[in-house]
Design a protein around this motif. Structure first.
Motif, mmCIF file in Angstrom:
data_model
loop_
_atom_site.group_PDB
_atom_site.id
_atom_site.type_symbol
_atom_site.label_atom_id
_atom_site.label_comp_id
_atom_site.label_asym_id
_atom_site.label_seq_id
_atom_site.Cartn_x
_atom_site.Cartn_y
_atom_site.Cartn_z
ATOM 1 N N THR A 244 0.840 -1.202 0.000
ATOM 2 C CA THR A 244 0.000 0.000 0.000
ATOM 3 C C THR A 244 0.875 1.251 0.000
ATOM 4 O O THR A 244 0.644 2.178 -0.784
ATOM 5 C CB THR A 244 -0.940 -0.009 1.232
ATOM 6 N N THR B 268 -8.760 -5.972 3.874
ATOM 7 C CA THR B 268 -8.786 -6.607 2.552
ATOM 8 C C THR B 268 -10.018 -7.479 2.393
ATOM 9 O O THR B 268 -10.590 -7.962 3.370
ATOM 10 C CB THR B 268 -7.583 -7.556 2.319
ATOM 11 N N ASN C 113 -8.259 -3.324 0.345
ATOM 12 C CA ASN C 113 -7.272 -3.804 -0.622
ATOM 13 C C ASN C 113 -7.693 -5.139 -1.265
ATOM 14 O O ASN C 113 -8.582 -5.826 -0.769
ATOM 15 C CB ASN C 113 -5.922 -3.953 0.095
#
Length: 232
Positions: free
Chosen positions: A49, A142, A166
Motif C-alpha cells: 500500500t 482486505t 485492498n
C-alpha cells in the motif's frame, strides 16, 4: 484488590503515552510533516500500500518508520527504492507506542515537507489502543479477510480516518459481502472515506494519495524565523 492497582498502572501508561503523542503530533505538524499511523492485520498489504501511494505523491516527500516484532525485510525493501526508512523492532510487543516513535523522530532529519508513514505492527487490537502522535489513522483491510472485520475489531474501524479496502481484484473469487462490510463500517464511523484498491494492479491509489496530500497541505506550519529582523 489487585485489579484496581492494575487499572491504575494501565491508566498511567496510557496517560504518559498520550502526553508524548501530543508532543509528537505538534512537533511534526510544525515542521510540515503529516504523520500517518498505518494499521492492519498481517498480510493485508501494508508495505505494498505504501509503495503504491508513493507513486502518486507530488510535492510531499515520503518518510517511513517500519514497526516489526522481528526482522527488517520491509525496511530493506523500501530503502532499495530510495525511501527514507527507519526500523523499530519491538521484540514481542504487539504495537508501537508514542515513546518509541518520539525516540525515532528525534533521530530523523525532516529536510522537506512530507508525509511520515508509520507502519504499525500487524495486528488489529493493540495498535488501536495507543496513539503514536498521528494526524491520520489509516486502516488497511482486505477482501480476503472476510466482510466481518468491522464487527470483530470495532475500535480500529471506529478510530480510522481513512480505510483502504485492498485486493479488490480478488472479489470475483471470494465470498466477500461488501454491503455487510460497509454496514459494519458505517455503524462505527459514518463519515470515514473508504477507498477500494488493488495492490496488484495499482487501481485506486491515486485517490488515496490525493486525500493524504490534501490533508498534509492543511497543516499549520510554524516557521522558525529566529527573529532575524530584530538585528537589522
Amino acid at each position: 484488590m489487585h485489579d484496581v492497582r492494575k487499572i491504575d498502572v494501565m491508566e498511567g501508561i496510557l496517560d504518559e503515552n498520550d502526553h508524548i503523542a501530543e508532543h509528537i503530533n505538534e512537533h511534526l505538524a510544525a515542521h510540515g510533516i503529516l504523520a500517518v499511523n498505518e494499521m492492519g492485520a498481517p498480510g493485508v498489504g501494508k508495505t505494498t500500500t505504501l509503495k503504491n501511494i508513493f507513486k502518486h505523491l507530488k510535492g510531499f516527500k515520503p518518510y517511513v518508520i517500519e514497526g516489526d516484532i522481528e526482522s527488517d525485510l520491509d525496511t530493506q525493501d523500501l530503502k532499495n527504492l530510495g525511501i527514507d526508512t527507519h526500523q523499530i523492532n519491538t521484540y514481542g510487543a504487539c504495537h508501537l507506542d508514542a515513546p518509541m516513535i518520539d525516540h525515532m523522530v528525534d533521530h530523523m532529519n525532516f529536510d522537506e515537507r512530507g508525509i511520515l508513514f508509520i507502519e504499525n505492527i500487524g495486528n488489529l487490537v493493540c495498535p488501536a489502543e495507543f496513539s503514536i502522535g498521528e494526524h491520520v489513522m489509516m486502516l488497511v483491510s482486505t477482501v480476503t479477510e472476510g466482510s466481518d472485520k468491522p464487527y470483530k475489531y470495532p475500535l480500529a474501524f471506529e478510530k480510522a480516518d481513512l480505510i483502504i479496502l485492498n485486493k479488490v481484484d480478488l472479489i470475483p473469487y471470494l465470498d466477500f459481502d461488501e454491503e455487510f462490510f460497509m454496514k459494519g463500517v458505517r455503524a462505527l464511523n459514518k463519515d470515514v472515506p473508504v477507498f477500494k484498491v488493488s495492490g496488484k494492479t495499482g487501481e485506486g491509489f491515486e485517490d488515496v494519495a490525493k486525500w493524504l496530500m490534501q490533508r498534509a497541505g492543511k497543516l499549520e506550519i510554524k516557521e522558525h524565523h529566529h527573529h532575524h529582523h530584530e538585528h537589522k
